[in-house]
Design an enzyme around this catalytic site. Structure first.
Site, mmCIF file in Angstrom:
data_model
loop_
_atom_site.group_PDB
_atom_site.id
_atom_site.type_symbol
_atom_site.label_atom_id
_atom_site.label_comp_id
_atom_site.label_asym_id
_atom_site.label_seq_id
_atom_site.Cartn_x
_atom_site.Cartn_y
_atom_site.Cartn_z
ATOM 1 C CG PHE A 189 -18.379 -3.994 39.656
ATOM 2 C CD1 PHE A 189 -17.809 -3.850 40.925
ATOM 3 C CD2 PHE A 189 -19.369 -4.949 39.497
ATOM 4 C CE1 PHE A 189 -18.223 -4.652 41.997
ATOM 5 C CE2 PHE A 189 -19.796 -5.738 40.563
ATOM 6 C CZ PHE A 189 -19.222 -5.593 41.811
ATOM 7 N N GLY B 55 -19.108 -19.212 30.265
ATOM 8 C CA GLY B 55 -18.611 -18.637 31.528
ATOM 9 C C GLY B 55 -19.215 -17.278 31.854
ATOM 10 C CB SER C 210 -11.339 -8.467 39.510
ATOM 11 O OG SER C 210 -12.303 -8.704 38.529
ATOM 12 C CE1 TYR D 157 -6.980 -11.012 36.578
ATOM 13 C CE2 TYR D 157 -9.356 -11.212 36.248
ATOM 14 C CZ TYR D 157 -8.255 -10.448 36.594
ATOM 15 O OH TYR D 157 -8.430 -9.138 36.962
ATOM 16 C CE1 TYR E 102 -8.206 2.455 30.440
ATOM 17 C CE2 TYR E 102 -9.124 0.458 31.422
ATOM 18 C CZ TYR E 102 -9.300 1.712 30.869
ATOM 19 O OH TYR E 102 -10.562 2.219 30.738
ATOM 20 C CE LYS F 48 -6.495 -9.365 39.860
ATOM 21 N NZ LYS F 48 -5.332 -8.489 40.092
ATOM 22 C CG LEU G 298 5.775 -7.009 41.096
ATOM 23 C CD1 LEU G 298 4.371 -7.213 41.629
ATOM 24 C CD2 LEU G 298 6.480 -5.909 41.886
HETATM 25 P P1 NAD Z 1 -2.706 -3.726 32.548
HETATM 26 O O1 NAD Z 1 -2.262 -5.017 31.952
HETATM 27 O O2 NAD Z 1 -2.874 -2.563 31.650
HETATM 28 O O3 NAD Z 1 -1.708 -3.314 33.744
HETATM 29 C C1 NAD Z 1 -1.027 -4.271 34.519
HETATM 30 C C2 NAD Z 1 0.450 -3.902 34.515
HETATM 31 O O4 NAD Z 1 1.188 -4.830 35.304
HETATM 32 C C3 NAD Z 1 1.072 -3.937 33.113
HETATM 33 O O5 NAD Z 1 1.700 -2.695 32.861
HETATM 34 C C4 NAD Z 1 2.080 -5.075 33.166
HETATM 35 O O6 NAD Z 1 3.201 -4.818 32.349
HETATM 36 C C5 NAD Z 1 2.414 -5.107 34.654
HETATM 37 N N1 NAD Z 1 2.885 -6.409 35.164
HETATM 38 C C6 NAD Z 1 2.309 -7.617 35.037
HETATM 39 N N2 NAD Z 1 3.025 -8.549 35.684
HETATM 40 C C7 NAD Z 1 4.082 -7.907 36.241
HETATM 41 C C8 NAD Z 1 5.192 -8.331 37.028
HETATM 42 N N3 NAD Z 1 5.373 -9.616 37.362
HETATM 43 N N4 NAD Z 1 6.091 -7.415 37.444
HETATM 44 C C9 NAD Z 1 5.950 -6.106 37.108
HETATM 45 N N5 NAD Z 1 4.924 -5.655 36.354
HETATM 46 C C10 NAD Z 1 4.004 -6.557 35.931
HETATM 47 O O7 NAD Z 1 -4.050 -4.008 33.345
HETATM 48 P P2 NAD Z 1 -5.088 -3.003 34.007
HETATM 49 O O8 NAD Z 1 -6.340 -3.100 33.254
HETATM 50 O O9 NAD Z 1 -4.465 -1.693 34.237
HETATM 51 O O10 NAD Z 1 -5.324 -3.749 35.397
HETATM 52 C C11 NAD Z 1 -4.595 -3.426 36.562
HETATM 53 C C12 NAD Z 1 -4.977 -4.385 37.662
HETATM 54 O O11 NAD Z 1 -6.382 -4.323 37.874
HETATM 55 C C13 NAD Z 1 -4.658 -5.848 37.354
HETATM 56 O O12 NAD Z 1 -4.212 -6.462 38.542
HETATM 57 C C14 NAD Z 1 -5.994 -6.411 36.928
HETATM 58 O O13 NAD Z 1 -6.102 -7.789 37.181
HETATM 59 C C15 NAD Z 1 -6.958 -5.620 37.789
HETATM 60 N N6 NAD Z 1 -8.304 -5.505 37.191
HETATM 61 C C16 NAD Z 1 -8.452 -5.002 35.926
HETATM 62 C C17 NAD Z 1 -9.726 -4.918 35.363
HETATM 63 C C18 NAD Z 1 -9.926 -4.399 33.962
HETATM 64 O O14 NAD Z 1 -10.984 -4.639 33.401
HETATM 65 N N7 NAD Z 1 -8.990 -3.681 33.373
HETATM 66 C C19 NAD Z 1 -10.840 -5.345 36.094
HETATM 67 C C20 NAD Z 1 -10.654 -5.835 37.383
HETATM 68 C C21 NAD Z 1 -9.374 -5.909 37.927
HETATM 69 C C1 UD1 Z 2 -14.513 -9.492 31.912
HETATM 70 C C2 UD1 Z 2 -13.678 -10.612 32.489
HETATM 71 C C3 UD1 Z 2 -13.677 -10.520 34.009
HETATM 72 C C4 UD1 Z 2 -13.245 -9.134 34.483
HETATM 73 C C5 UD1 Z 2 -14.192 -8.107 33.856
HETATM 74 C C6 UD1 Z 2 -13.843 -6.685 34.257
HETATM 75 C C7 UD1 Z 2 -13.953 -12.374 30.806
HETATM 76 C C8 UD1 Z 2 -14.578 -13.714 30.504
HETATM 77 N N1 UD1 Z 2 -14.236 -11.876 32.027
HETATM 78 O O1 UD1 Z 2 -15.843 -9.757 32.244
HETATM 79 O O2 UD1 Z 2 -12.800 -11.463 34.549
HETATM 80 O O3 UD1 Z 2 -13.315 -9.039 35.887
HETATM 81 O O4 UD1 Z 2 -14.096 -8.231 32.414
HETATM 82 O O5 UD1 Z 2 -12.804 -6.212 33.519
HETATM 83 O O6 UD1 Z 2 -13.210 -11.841 30.016
HETATM 84 N N2 UD1 Z 2 -19.484 -8.853 25.125
HETATM 85 C C9 UD1 Z 2 -19.980 -8.984 23.843
HETATM 86 N N3 UD1 Z 2 -19.081 -8.979 22.819
HETATM 87 C C10 UD1 Z 2 -17.735 -8.828 22.986
HETATM 88 C C11 UD1 Z 2 -17.246 -8.670 24.315
HETATM 89 C C12 UD1 Z 2 -18.143 -8.694 25.351
HETATM 90 O O7 UD1 Z 2 -21.173 -9.130 23.646
HETATM 91 O O8 UD1 Z 2 -16.982 -8.851 21.995
HETATM 92 C C13 UD1 Z 2 -20.431 -8.800 26.255
HETATM 93 C C14 UD1 Z 2 -20.207 -9.880 27.309
HETATM 94 O O9 UD1 Z 2 -20.918 -11.049 26.987
HETATM 95 C C15 UD1 Z 2 -20.723 -9.161 28.561
HETATM 96 C C16 UD1 Z 2 -20.387 -7.686 28.317
HETATM 97 O O10 UD1 Z 2 -20.240 -7.567 26.895
HETATM 98 O O11 UD1 Z 2 -22.117 -9.282 28.651
HETATM 99 C C17 UD1 Z 2 -19.103 -7.233 28.990
HETATM 100 O O12 UD1 Z 2 -18.054 -8.099 28.610
HETATM 101 P P1 UD1 Z 2 -16.529 -7.839 29.056
HETATM 102 O O13 UD1 Z 2 -16.157 -6.463 28.695
HETATM 103 O O14 UD1 Z 2 -15.704 -8.953 28.508
HETATM 104 O O15 UD1 Z 2 -16.593 -7.899 30.646
HETATM 105 P P2 UD1 Z 2 -17.102 -9.069 31.632
HETATM 106 O O16 UD1 Z 2 -17.816 -10.120 30.896
HETATM 107 O O17 UD1 Z 2 -17.821 -8.416 32.741
#
Ligand code: NAD
Ligand code: UD1
Length: 353
Positions: A177, A293, A124, A148, A11, A152, A59
């Site tokens: 965020f 949580g 994150s 998870y 993503y 990080k 990786l």
């Molecule tokens: P995503 O799952 O869409 O992208 C992660 C990618 O890593 C995937 O394409 C997956 O196939 C690849 N991958 C996983 N393990 C691998 C491995 N061992 N070797 C090679 N490829 C591997 O997730 P995203 O939302 O794009 O998130 C990207 C990064 O940002 C992640 O590290 C995630 O933890 C971090 N992050 C995401 C969010 C969020 O809400 N999306 C929030 C905070 C941090």
């Molecule tokens: C989630 C992850 C966190 C990650 C962050 C950013 C969990 C428990 N935590 O947190 O590790 O860093 O995303 O990507 O998954 N909510 C609803 N209904 C739903 C889904 C969510 O009410 O079906 C509410 C939640 O209670 C929260 C808000 O929406 O108040 C956002 O939720 P979510 O999108 O899951 O993000 P985080 O809780 O911030």
């Protein structure tokens, strides 16, 4: 010289590849496609008209990763690859630690071997744990509430240790965020597996009729309307943040953490209203118990990123919702209908190695 993007088919990675290509960088992607589709990269090359070199490599496979570095002239790495589902990480913690921490260690070892010491790492806001004070600064206390998040935190510490051992490393740790939204073309976006855990993909799937109603987890938090408040950030703003961080690590050595958020919090019900306004669809919801949580309020102080990287988030929640909706409408099943080997078109600009 090229930028290696691990997890670039995912993503945030795919949106960042698009920004990198538009800024004139050469892009090489390493992804095992465990949570993504190569179709995202086909579309990025289609949107930009630029070439991407793709390696389907895990990786954890050091030999193959070594080959990627041996075959290319890489100047820096943007490291997204990792598993990110909080609930799943509680069920299979060893797999999360092995993949996220193990993968990062192997990546750093190979980088070191080739003398490449510049990295932007995806961390994150989860590293702030159950932080009670807002806005959250980079100096707020760190903790983890699930495997998870702990993966990080541990990786952040490993990167700090690496820098202490060798001051020529240059690392930006980006603490995201809540990334939401999609590229404005509607061609790339978030494609979660199964029922989404996160709010915005859940809302989109209710609006498009794929899910019946939204469960709102708790309306008794100390917030304006009682529902949880988060700092939602447009994925395109986030992607731009990586380019700014890249510029910084090219210029200076060191290891620095940055919050990437807007600094503004919105409640669940505010997000539902904004989504309804821009989509013209009703999003039925039901109030449920709090999700275990969860915290009530979480939003960033992003001033360090503004001061040191020259980055600020520009897009508001209506644009985030509109772009998420456009993506959902034009791809109701995400990339799902397209397998990893077939495509609706052949794209000679995606070079699969
Ligand atoms: P995503 O799952 O869409 O992208 C992660 C990618 O890593 C995937 O394409 C997956 O196939 C690849 N991958 C996983 N393990 C691998 C491995 N061992 N070797 C090679 N490829 C591997 O997730 P995203 O939302 O794009 O998130 C990207 C990064 O940002 C992640 O590290 C995630 O933890 C971090 N992050 C995401 C969010 C969020 O809400 N999306 C929030 C905070 C941090
Ligand atoms: C989630 C992850 C966190 C990650 C962050 C950013 C969990 C428990 N935590 O947190 O590790 O860093 O995303 O990507 O998954 N909510 C609803 N209904 C739903 C889904 C969510 O009410 O079906 C509410 C939640 O209670 C929260 C808000 O929406 O108040 C956002 O939720 P979510 O999108 O899951 O993000 P985080 O809780 O911030």
């Amino acid at each position: 010289m090229a930028i290696l993007v691990t997890g670039g088919a995912g993503y945030i990675g795919s949106h960042t590849c698009l920004e990198l290509l538009n800024a004139g960088h050469e892009v090489i992607v390493v992804d095992n496609l465990s949570n993504s589709s190569i179709e995202s990269l086909r579309r990025v090359s289609e949107l930009t008209g630029k070439t991407i070199k793709f390696y389907q490599v895990d990786l954890l496979n050091k030999e193959k990763l070594d080959t990627v570095f041996g075959q290319n002239n890489i100047e820096a790495v943007i490291h997204f690859a990792g598993l990110k589902a909080v609930g799943e990480s509680v069920e299979i913690p060893l797999f999360y630690y092995h993949n996220n921490i193990g993968g990062t260690i192997i990546l750093c070892e190979v980088m070191k071997k080739y003398g490449i010491k510049r990295m932007v790492f995806s961390s994150s806001a989860t590293v702030y744990g159950m932080s009670e004070t807002t806005p959250i600064t980079e100096n707020s206390p760190l903790s983890a509430t699930n495997p998870y998040g702990r993966s990080k935190l541990i990786i952040e510490e490993i990167l700090n240790d690496l820098y202490v051992s060798d001051n020529s490393w240059s690392i930006a740790v980006l603490r995201y965020f809540n990334p939401i939204g999609a590229h404005k073309s509607g061609r790339i976006g978030e494609d979660p597996n199964g029922v989404p855990n996160n709010l915005m993909p859940y809302i989109s799937q209710v609006a498009v009729g794929r899910l019946k109603e939204l469960s709102v987890y708790g309306n008794d938090y100390l917030t304006l309307d009682g529902t949880g408040v988060r700092d939602y950030i447009h994925v395109e703003d986030l992607a731009r943040g990586h380019l700014k961080a890249l510029k910084k690590i090219m210029a200076d050595s060191g290891v620095e953490a940055y919050n990437l958020g807007t600094g503004q919090g919105y409640s669940v019900l505010e997000m539902v209203s904004a989504f309804e306004r821009v989509s013209g669809k009703l999003v039925p919801y039901r109030i449920r118990d709090r999700r275990p949580g969860d915290i009530g309020i979480c939003y960033s102080d992003p001033t360090k990123a503004e001061r040191e990287l020259g980055w600020v988030a520009e897009k508001g929640i209506e644009e985030m919702c509109l772009d998420a909706w456009r993506w959902q409408l034009s791809n109701p099943n995400g990339y799902q209908e397209l397998s990893n080997t077939s495509s609706e078109f052949e794209n000679p600009r995606l070079i699969v190695m």
